[in-house]
Design an enzyme around this catalytic site. Structure first.
Site, mmCIF file in Angstrom:
data_model
loop_
_atom_site.group_PDB
_atom_site.id
_atom_site.type_symbol
_atom_site.label_atom_id
_atom_site.label_comp_id
_atom_site.label_asym_id
_atom_site.label_seq_id
_atom_site.Cartn_x
_atom_site.Cartn_y
_atom_site.Cartn_z
ATOM 1 N N ALA A 67 0.836 -1.208 0.000
ATOM 2 C CA ALA A 67 0.000 0.000 0.000
ATOM 3 C C ALA A 67 0.865 1.251 0.000
ATOM 4 O O ALA A 67 1.761 1.390 0.830
ATOM 5 C CB ALA A 67 -0.903 -0.004 1.227
ATOM 6 N N TYR A 134 8.054 11.178 -3.846
ATOM 7 C CA TYR A 134 7.651 9.766 -3.798
ATOM 8 C C TYR A 134 8.859 8.885 -3.458
ATOM 9 O O TYR A 134 8.832 8.083 -2.510
ATOM 10 C CB TYR A 134 7.033 9.362 -5.143
ATOM 11 C CG TYR A 134 6.914 7.878 -5.347
ATOM 12 C CD1 TYR A 134 6.066 7.121 -4.553
ATOM 13 C CD2 TYR A 134 7.664 7.221 -6.328
ATOM 14 C CE1 TYR A 134 5.972 5.744 -4.730
ATOM 15 C CE2 TYR A 134 7.571 5.862 -6.517
ATOM 16 C CZ TYR A 134 6.726 5.129 -5.709
ATOM 17 O OH TYR A 134 6.644 3.776 -5.879
ATOM 18 N N GLY A 274 11.781 15.738 -14.130
ATOM 19 C CA GLY A 274 12.220 14.682 -13.214
ATOM 20 C C GLY A 274 12.454 13.333 -13.857
ATOM 21 O O GLY A 274 12.786 12.375 -13.160
HETATM 22 N N1 UFG Z 1 5.911 8.758 -21.052
HETATM 23 C C1 UFG Z 1 5.553 9.409 -22.219
HETATM 24 N N2 UFG Z 1 4.243 9.721 -22.400
HETATM 25 C C2 UFG Z 1 3.272 9.418 -21.492
HETATM 26 C C3 UFG Z 1 3.660 8.739 -20.299
HETATM 27 C C4 UFG Z 1 4.983 8.420 -20.115
HETATM 28 O O1 UFG Z 1 6.387 9.710 -23.056
HETATM 29 O O2 UFG Z 1 2.094 9.757 -21.713
HETATM 30 C C5 UFG Z 1 7.320 8.412 -20.873
HETATM 31 C C6 UFG Z 1 7.947 9.032 -19.632
HETATM 32 O O3 UFG Z 1 8.323 10.363 -19.862
HETATM 33 C C7 UFG Z 1 9.099 8.077 -19.375
HETATM 34 C C8 UFG Z 1 8.564 6.717 -19.858
HETATM 35 O O4 UFG Z 1 7.441 7.027 -20.697
HETATM 36 O O5 UFG Z 1 10.184 8.460 -20.193
HETATM 37 C C9 UFG Z 1 8.080 5.836 -18.741
HETATM 38 O O6 UFG Z 1 7.185 6.597 -17.931
HETATM 39 P P1 UFG Z 1 6.227 5.938 -16.865
HETATM 40 O O7 UFG Z 1 5.417 7.037 -16.248
HETATM 41 O O8 UFG Z 1 5.517 4.784 -17.462
HETATM 42 O O9 UFG Z 1 7.232 5.341 -15.795
HETATM 43 P P2 UFG Z 1 8.415 6.070 -15.014
HETATM 44 O O10 UFG Z 1 9.682 5.533 -15.584
HETATM 45 O O11 UFG Z 1 8.283 7.524 -14.923
HETATM 46 O O12 UFG Z 1 8.094 5.558 -13.548
HETATM 47 C C10 UFG Z 1 8.690 4.469 -12.974
HETATM 48 C C11 UFG Z 1 7.787 3.944 -11.875
HETATM 49 C C12 UFG Z 1 7.718 4.942 -10.752
HETATM 50 C C13 UFG Z 1 9.106 5.320 -10.340
HETATM 51 C C14 UFG Z 1 9.901 5.856 -11.500
HETATM 52 C C15 UFG Z 1 11.304 6.205 -11.137
HETATM 53 O O13 UFG Z 1 6.491 3.704 -12.382
HETATM 54 O O14 UFG Z 1 7.045 4.348 -9.668
HETATM 55 O O15 UFG Z 1 9.939 4.868 -12.504
HETATM 56 O O16 UFG Z 1 11.747 7.281 -11.931
HETATM 57 F F1 UFG Z 1 9.041 6.297 -9.408
#
Ligand code: UFG
Length: 314
Positions: A67, A134, A274
């Site tokens: 959670a 987070y 970020g």
């Molecule tokens: N992205 C897009 N378009 C979108 C959504 C995402 O281009 O509409 C890109 C993001 O910019 C990123 C990649 O897709 O480059 C992956 O993004 P996600 O949001 O799917 O996942 P993240 O890598 O940001 O997030 C993951 C985990 C989080 C963690 C993070 C650490 O889901 O819990 O990695 O940076 F915090």
């Protein structure tokens, strides 16, 4: 198990039930869904901090703590929700575990604890410098767990998830606020979104888009079962969970096109604040110590499973 009505929690709950464990899911349903709790698990709708004491008094072998509030963007604008919701709740859970002598804890940590990596693949010994609230809250909980293990003999394992995707039968990703790449791209294929905006095309990567390490939720669940078995009294072990292979955002969109047969219109948009350029795990420690190896590491398999789930839900 806390958070067993959520995406990863529900798949782990299903696998635990299937492998013969008695499972109690505690979830306040703030982001989870009651119908995601698998048949065979007992469900208690409650605030974890409030309910942990009474529940753990019943006597359990271990706690899997899923959670959490987990939206990076939201954590930057509403930090109290994350410090209270993640850290305070986890401290109450740890106190209740200590009071009732619950021996084992498996905690859902994250790649976000590392922040912008100096080196990839990322080892568990890499510096932890989270770039968002987070990640900072998850790291704070990891530190608390380390001290409880040392001081009170807790057997603890933190699993640092990289990018979780895929589905297992009727259990998959269905967030009210969806921010993750694969489910958003599949919404385009479903026709509930017009196009995908790819954030940034000028990153220092082979094709200019960010690279991530996608791990199938079923492989993740397998690692939790192994972590329960390999937890050692008085130790806090930390393992990265990824496949060790990175895929760029362009590659993800292209694979979604191939899997769905939909053209999936894409546009490039500004970078998202970020976002590190490359996040790829070294999963060697999980392989060596837990004997874990991902069986559904192939991106087409991961996306096909997510697509099947998305289509089945309509
Ligand atoms: N992205 C897009 N378009 C979108 C959504 C995402 O281009 O509409 C890109 C993001 O910019 C990123 C990649 O897709 O480059 C992956 O993004 P996600 O949001 O799917 O996942 P993240 O890598 O940001 O997030 C993951 C985990 C989080 C963690 C993070 C650490 O889901 O819990 O990695 O940076 F915090």
């Amino acid at each position: 198990m806390t958070g067993g009505a959520g995406y990863v929690g529900s798949v782990c709950a299903a696998r635990l039930v299937e492998t013969g464990h008695d499972v109690v899911v505690v979830d306040d349903l703030s982001t989870g869904h009651e119908d995601a709790v698998p048949e065979g698990a007992r469900f208690v709708r409650a605030d974890i901090g409030e309910a942990a004491g009474d529940l753990l008094a019943e006597g359990y072998d271990g706690v899997l703590h899923f959670a959490a509030k987990s939206l990076v963007g939201e954590s930057m604008v509403d930090p109290a929700k994350y410090w209270n919701g993640n850290v305070l709740t986890s401290l109450k859970l740890l106190a209740a575990m200590r009071e009732h002598g619950t021996p084992r804890l498996v905690f859902s940590s994250t790649a976000a604890t590392y922040g912008e990596p100096e080196q990839v693949p990322i080892l568990e010994t890499a510096p932890t410098r989270p770039t968002n609230t987070y990640g900072a809250t998850k790291l704070a909980i990891d530190h608390a767990i380390t001290s409880y293990a040392k001081a009170h003999g807790l057997a603890a394992v933190s699993l640092r998830y990289f990018n979780v995707a895929g589905a297992y039968g009727g259990f998959g990703e269905r967030h009210t606020t969806e921010t993750h790449l694969i489910p958003i791209v599949l919404q385009v294929a479903m026709g509930t979104r017009d196009k995908i905006s790819i954030y940034g095309e000028d990153y220092p990567t082979a094709d200019g888009t960010c690279v991530r390490d996608y791990i199938h939720v079923l492989d993740l669940a397998a690692a939790h079962l192994l972590a329960l078995e390999h937890a050692v009294k008085g130790e806090h072990q930390v393992f990265n969970l990824g496949t060790g292979t990175g895929f760029s955002n362009r590659q993800v969109v292209q694979t979604c096109r191939e899997v769905t047969g939909h053209p999936i219109p894409a546009e490039f948009a500004a970078r998202r604040a970020g976002d590190p350029a490359v996040l790829v795990a070294s999963a060697d420690a999980a392989a060596e110590v837990l004997g874990w190896s991902p069986e559904r590491a192939d991106l087409t398999t991961i996306i096909s499973d997510a697509w099947e789930f998305t289509r089945a839900r309509g």
